[in-house]
Design a protein around this motif. Structure first.
Motif, PDB file in Angstrom:
ATOM      1  N   ARG A  35       2.627   7.693  12.907  1.00 10.16           N
ATOM      2  CA  ARG A  35       1.762   8.162  11.828  1.00 10.16           C
ATOM      3  C   ARG A  35       1.123   6.990  11.081  1.00 10.16           C
ATOM      4  NH1 ARG A  35       2.729  12.364  13.884  1.00 10.16           N
ATOM      5  NH2 ARG A  35       3.454  14.288  12.929  1.00 10.16           N
ATOM      6  N   GLY A  36       1.940   6.003  10.744  1.00 10.23           N
ATOM      7  CA  GLY A  36       1.467   4.944   9.887  1.00 10.23           C
ATOM      8  C   GLY A  36       1.329   5.406   8.447  1.00 10.23           C
ATOM      9  N   GLY A  37       0.797   4.532   7.620  1.00  8.24           N
ATOM     10  CA  GLY A  37       0.583   4.851   6.219  1.00  8.24           C
ATOM     11  C   GLY A  37       1.771   4.481   5.346  1.00  8.24           C
ATOM     12  N   VAL A  38       1.511   4.410   4.057  1.00  6.24           N
ATOM     13  CA  VAL A  38       2.528   4.081   3.067  1.00  6.24           C
ATOM     14  C   VAL A  38       2.639   5.235   2.082  1.00  6.24           C
ATOM     15  CG1 VAL A  38       3.221   2.476   1.250  1.00  6.24           C
ATOM     16  CG2 VAL A  38       2.034   1.618   3.283  1.00  6.24           C
ATOM     17  N   VAL A  39       3.853   5.721   1.890  1.00  7.74           N
ATOM     18  CA  VAL A  39       4.145   6.710   0.856  1.00  7.74           C
ATOM     19  C   VAL A  39       4.850   5.971  -0.267  1.00  7.74           C
ATOM     20  CG1 VAL A  39       5.404   8.809   0.304  1.00  7.74           C
ATOM     21  CG2 VAL A  39       4.299   8.578   2.543  1.00  7.74           C
ATOM     22  N   GLU A  40       4.237   5.917  -1.455  1.00  7.65           N
ATOM     23  CA  GLU A  40       4.789   5.082  -2.508  1.00  7.65           C
ATOM     24  C   GLU A  40       4.408   5.624  -3.888  1.00  7.65           C
ATOM     25  OE1 GLU A  40       3.135   1.142  -2.324  1.00  7.65           O
ATOM     26  OE2 GLU A  40       1.109   1.889  -1.949  1.00  7.65           O
ATOM     27  N   ASN A  41       5.186   5.201  -4.854  1.00  2.00           N
ATOM     28  CA  ASN A  41       4.977   5.609  -6.240  1.00  2.00           C
ATOM     29  C   ASN A  41       4.959   7.133  -6.376  1.00  2.00           C
ATOM     30  OD1 ASN A  41       4.760   2.924  -7.297  1.00  2.00           O
ATOM     31  ND2 ASN A  41       2.714   2.814  -6.414  1.00  2.00           N
ATOM     32  N   ILE A  42       6.070   7.728  -5.946  1.00  4.00           N
ATOM     33  CA  ILE A  42       6.280   9.171  -6.029  1.00  4.00           C
ATOM     34  C   ILE A  42       7.327   9.418  -7.108  1.00  4.00           C
ATOM     35  CG2 ILE A  42       6.829  11.270  -4.749  1.00  4.00           C
ATOM     36  CD1 ILE A  42       4.473   9.660  -3.563  1.00  4.00           C
ATOM     37  N   CYS A  43       7.001  10.230  -8.081  1.00  2.00           N
ATOM     38  CA  CYS A  43       7.901  10.462  -9.210  1.00  2.00           C
ATOM     39  C   CYS A  43       8.078  11.962  -9.423  1.00  2.00           C
ATOM     40  CB  CYS A  43       7.325   9.814 -10.471  1.00  2.00           C
ATOM     41  SG  CYS A  43       8.431   9.841 -11.885  1.00  2.00           S
ATOM     42  N   MET A  44       9.335  12.413  -9.447  1.00  7.39           N
ATOM     43  CA  MET A  44       9.633  13.830  -9.645  1.00  7.39           C
ATOM     44  C   MET A  44      10.760  13.955 -10.647  1.00  7.39           C
ATOM     45  SD  MET A  44      10.660  16.624  -6.717  1.00  7.39           S
ATOM     46  CE  MET A  44      10.259  18.352  -6.881  1.00  7.39           C
ATOM     47  N   SER A  45      10.578  14.819 -11.645  1.00 10.21           N
ATOM     48  CA  SER A  45      11.556  14.931 -12.714  1.00 10.21           C
ATOM     49  C   SER A  45      11.562  16.345 -13.285  1.00 10.21           C
ATOM     50  CB  SER A  45      11.232  13.925 -13.826  1.00 10.21           C
ATOM     51  OG  SER A  45      12.218  13.945 -14.828  1.00 10.21           O
ATOM     52  N   GLN A  46      12.659  16.660 -13.991  1.00  9.00           N
ATOM     53  CA  GLN A  46      12.802  17.954 -14.665  1.00  9.00           C
ATOM     54  C   GLN A  46      12.675  19.106 -13.668  1.00  9.00           C
ATOM     55  OE1 GLN A  46      10.047  18.100 -17.935  1.00  9.00           O
ATOM     56  NE2 GLN A  46      11.024  16.424 -19.001  1.00  9.00           N
ATOM     57  N   VAL A  47      13.682  19.229 -12.815  1.00 12.29           N
ATOM     58  CA  VAL A  47      13.660  20.221 -11.747  1.00 12.29           C
ATOM     59  C   VAL A  47      14.942  21.048 -11.792  1.00 12.29           C
ATOM     60  CG1 VAL A  47      13.490  20.595  -9.257  1.00 12.29           C
ATOM     61  CG2 VAL A  47      12.304  18.662 -10.303  1.00 12.29           C
ATOM     62  N   TYR A  48      14.776  22.356 -11.630  1.00 15.67           N
ATOM     63  CA  TYR A  48      15.934  23.230 -11.431  1.00 15.67           C
ATOM     64  C   TYR A  48      15.801  23.856 -10.049  1.00 15.67           C
ATOM     65  CZ  TYR A  48      19.246  27.023 -11.608  1.00 15.67           C
ATOM     66  OH  TYR A  48      20.280  27.869 -11.303  1.00 15.67           O
ATOM     67  N   ALA A  49      16.883  23.775  -9.250  1.00 13.30           N
ATOM     68  CA  ALA A  49      16.878  24.308  -7.890  1.00 13.30           C
ATOM     69  C   ALA A  49      18.084  25.198  -7.673  1.00 13.30           C
ATOM     70  CB  ALA A  49      16.878  23.167  -6.874  1.00 13.30           C
ATOM     71  N   GLU A  50      17.872  26.270  -6.942  1.00 13.83           N
ATOM     72  CA  GLU A  50      18.943  27.231  -6.687  1.00 13.83           C
ATOM     73  C   GLU A  50      18.846  27.713  -5.239  1.00 13.83           C
ATOM     74  OE1 GLU A  50      19.396  31.623  -8.370  1.00 13.83           O
ATOM     75  OE2 GLU A  50      19.755  30.107  -9.934  1.00 13.83           O
ATOM     76  N   ASN A  51      19.978  27.661  -4.541  1.00  8.27           N
ATOM     77  CA  ASN A  51      20.059  28.156  -3.171  1.00  8.27           C
ATOM     78  C   ASN A  51      19.077  27.429  -2.248  1.00  8.27           C
ATOM     79  OD1 ASN A  51      20.984  29.775  -1.033  1.00  8.27           O
ATOM     80  ND2 ASN A  51      19.439  31.346  -1.427  1.00  8.27           N
ATOM     81  N   LEU A  67      -3.651  12.653  21.983  1.00  7.10           N
ATOM     82  CA  LEU A  67      -3.006  11.763  22.958  1.00  7.10           C
ATOM     83  C   LEU A  67      -3.420  10.304  22.798  1.00  7.10           C
ATOM     84  CD1 LEU A  67      -3.366  14.143  26.014  1.00  7.10           C
ATOM     85  CD2 LEU A  67      -1.186  13.377  25.043  1.00  7.10           C
ATOM     86  N   THR A  68      -4.369  10.029  21.892  1.00 10.02           N
ATOM     87  CA  THR A  68      -4.811   8.643  21.693  1.00 10.02           C
ATOM     88  C   THR A  68      -3.677   7.820  21.108  1.00 10.02           C
ATOM     89  OG1 THR A  68      -7.087   9.376  21.306  1.00 10.02           O
ATOM     90  CG2 THR A  68      -6.495   7.160  20.554  1.00 10.02           C
ATOM     91  N   PRO A  69      -3.272   6.749  21.791  1.00 11.43           N
ATOM     92  CA  PRO A  69      -2.156   5.951  21.267  1.00 11.43           C
ATOM     93  C   PRO A  69      -2.570   5.102  20.077  1.00 11.43           C
ATOM     94  CG  PRO A  69      -3.031   4.937  23.253  1.00 11.43           C
ATOM     95  CD  PRO A  69      -3.766   6.246  23.087  1.00 11.43           C
ATOM     96  N   VAL A  70      -1.623   4.803  19.220  1.00 13.57           N
ATOM     97  CA  VAL A  70      -1.838   3.883  18.114  1.00 13.57           C
ATOM     98  C   VAL A  70      -1.530   2.478  18.608  1.00 13.57           C
ATOM     99  CG1 VAL A  70      -1.072   3.197  15.818  1.00 13.57           C
ATOM    100  CG2 VAL A  70      -1.287   5.626  16.385  1.00 13.57           C
ATOM    101  N   THR A  71      -2.505   1.597  18.488  1.00 13.97           N
ATOM    102  CA  THR A  71      -2.299   0.213  18.927  1.00 13.97           C
ATOM    103  C   THR A  71      -2.734  -0.757  17.830  1.00 13.97           C
ATOM    104  OG1 THR A  71      -4.498   0.227  20.000  1.00 13.97           O
ATOM    105  CG2 THR A  71      -2.575   0.744  21.376  1.00 13.97           C
ATOM    106  N   PRO A  72      -1.957  -1.816  17.602  1.00 14.73           N
ATOM    107  CA  PRO A  72      -0.612  -2.007  18.148  1.00 14.73           C
ATOM    108  C   PRO A  72       0.332  -0.938  17.589  1.00 14.73           C
ATOM    109  CG  PRO A  72      -1.009  -3.584  16.426  1.00 14.73           C
ATOM    110  CD  PRO A  72      -2.300  -2.862  16.628  1.00 14.73           C
ATOM    111  N   LYS A  73       1.446  -0.724  18.260  1.00 11.07           N
ATOM    112  CA  LYS A  73       2.335   0.362  17.862  1.00 11.07           C
ATOM    113  C   LYS A  73       2.880   0.187  16.453  1.00 11.07           C
ATOM    114  CE  LYS A  73       6.546  -1.567  19.988  1.00 11.07           C
ATOM    115  NZ  LYS A  73       7.635  -1.292  20.959  1.00 11.07           N
ATOM    116  N   GLU A  74       2.967  -1.077  15.996  1.00 10.06           N
ATOM    117  CA  GLU A  74       3.471  -1.327  14.644  1.00 10.06           C
ATOM    118  C   GLU A  74       2.567  -0.714  13.581  1.00 10.06           C
ATOM    119  OE1 GLU A  74       5.155  -4.213  17.425  1.00 10.06           O
ATOM    120  OE2 GLU A  74       3.082  -3.642  16.957  1.00 10.06           O
TER     121      GLU A  74
END
Length: 494
Positions: A343-359, A396-403
């Protein structure tokens, strides 16, 4: 160390719970001790900046009838076109039931679906002309959505009415195709070959407001905001779990778009509830357009894959995302970050707060190598040398270079979370010592879980003031981590 954590938590809490002025007063990229705090200086700038106004055009005056035996597309489109031609205004749809195909909104037009309005989408794919768009991370030809906002400035869809997309015909088509494709080792392409109608598409647009209506039973994604900026989704209800199991019926997908506000929404779907995307593999890296500056607040996620998900389409990057005051009931994962090694890309500066979760199944999920059977494209030998569709060639197109295809996750804040009756607290997995998940700060957590979970291949990960009631007596597994610090209190564990 605890004093540093306490100060960090105080600043994060202040930034997420105060007024707009307080939130935006946090210094950009400043650090507390050795730990960087989130940059929230931008949050007041998100969302649509204007909304249409002007004369009211009644769709009934253009021939729209409360009659589901007739296709009302030409009449409703005529009202929209005339409103646009007159300089803009509001197109009013009176209470009733109307059957439509693809509708296209225009500049300076608000489509008002009053309470008691139900737009019933045609189940004939021929009523949705194909357009060039992006689907699940690649650009390709695909049917129009039920409602389309394409290349528009200053538009709105509002009102307490409903858009019933009648998507089951497309769900059934998909499940039949998938069984066949899996036998032929084509799982990776079935989602693209099975053309299904989205509920609402906002593409290449600016200053678009979606407010108060209900989307139901969409054939594919409910609401996609693509290549757009300064859009607001406010008070929208999405219910895709009616009358069957709708595959890939995401709630809201924010796709290579910026300055977006999502608030007061209630989403019940089969896949990710609110998802941030930025392109897939070689095609996504070619487009290279990020999703950034997004606020998600005061929303409820019910069934679905993730209350708040980043990925798996991460190629253009996902950054500066801020979610707070959120609830999850029966959702698969609360905060979910996922990608793949092409895929590539950078996921950054993600902030999550004040959450209630159930089940929920997992409170925090992080995976650089998600769902390999879907994420990697391999052409079976029997297709070698044969003509294949254009979108197969793209996949099907490859990502080059793979890094270049290696994704990076870093600078994640997850704080002030309470979870009841969860299966797993954390599953956070990097790739190896050269590609870890980095700088994850988890604090002020109280969770009742069946099992604690694991952290694998991370660097500079911190857990502070985390209280876990673990039914199976397990502890968080620590595998191949560098500079991992866990201040975790295990309560009532065996």
């Amino acid at each position: 160390m605890k004093k540093i954590y306490a100060l960090l938590n105080l600043l994060i809490c202040f930034g997420l719970t105060g007024t707009t002025e307080a939130r935006t007063s946090i210094p950009v990229q400043e650090t507390v001790g050795e730990y960087k705090q989130p940059d929230l200086s931008w949050v007041s700038q998100v969302g649509a900046k204007k909304r249409p106004s002007g004369n009211v055009f009644n769709a009934s005056d253009y021939g729209l009838e409360n009659d589901t035996t007739r296709l009302g597309t030409p009449a409703l489109q005529a009202a929209i076109d005339q409103c646009h031609k007159a300089g803009g205004g509001i197109v009013r749809v009176a209470p009733g039931y109307y059957r439509i195909g693809a509708i296209y909104l225009k500049d300076n037009v608000e489509l008002c679906l009053e309470e008691g309005v139900t737009l019933i989408a045609s189940e004939d794919i021929g009523d949705y002309p194909e357009i060039e768009t992006r689907i699940a991370g690649i650009e390709m030809t695909w049917p129009s959505a039920v409602i389309n906002v394409l290349g528009v400035q200053n538009a709105c869809i509002s009102g307490k009415g409903r858009i019933d997309c009648r998507g089951k015909v497309f769900w059934d088509k998909y499940w039949t195709m998938r069984k066949d494709y899996e036998k032929r080792k084509l799982r990776w392409i079935v989602d693209y070959d099975c053309k299904r109608v989205r509920g609402l598409l906002v593409s290449d647009s600016r200053d678009v407001t979606l407010k108060d209506f209900t989307l139901m039973r969409t054939g594919f994604w409910a609401c996609q905001i693509l290549y757009s900026t300064h859009c607001t989704v406010d008070g929208v209800t999405i219910n895709n779990n009616i009358g069957g199991h709708g595959p890939s019926t995401d709630g809201i997908d924010i796709d290579s778009s910026s300055w977006i506000l999502v608030e007061n929404c209630d989403i019940d779907c089969n896949d990710d509830n609110i998802c941030l995307k930025a392109g897939r593999d070689a095609d996504g890296l070619r487009v290279n357009r990020p999703t950034e500056y997004v606020v998600i607040r005061n929303c409820i996620a019910r069934k679905g894959g993730g209350l708040f998900t980043c990925g798996s389409e991460t190629s253009g990057g996902i950054r500066h995302i801020y979610g707070y005051n959120l609830k999850a009931y029966g959702t698969s994962t609360v905060l979910r970050l996922k990608s793949a090694m092409n895929r590539g890309g950078v996921v950054e500066n993600i902030c999550m707060s004040q959450v209630y979760a159930e089940n929920v199944r997992t409170v925090l999920g992080v995976d650089l190598n998600w769902n390999p059977s879907y994420s990697y494209s391999t052409l079976p030998p029997e297709y070698e040398g044969k003509e294949i569709p254009r979108h197969w060639k793209v996949m099907l197109t490859p990502v080059t270079p793979k890094e270049k295809g290696y994704p990076h996750f870093r600078d994640i804040w997850f704080t002030q979370v309470e979870a009841a009756d969860a299966k797993t607290f954390i599953s956070a997995v990097g790739w190896n010592e050269n590609l870890p998940i980095e700088n994850i700060y988890i604090s002020d957590i109280k969770a009742d879980v069946q099992t604690a979970g694991k952290i694998v291949w991370s660097e500079n990960c911190r857990l502070d003031n985390v209280r876990l009631n673990v039914q199976d007596g397990s502890r968080i597994q620590d595998e191949n981590n560098k500079d991992l610090e866990m201040n975790v209190l295990y309560e009532n564990a065996r």
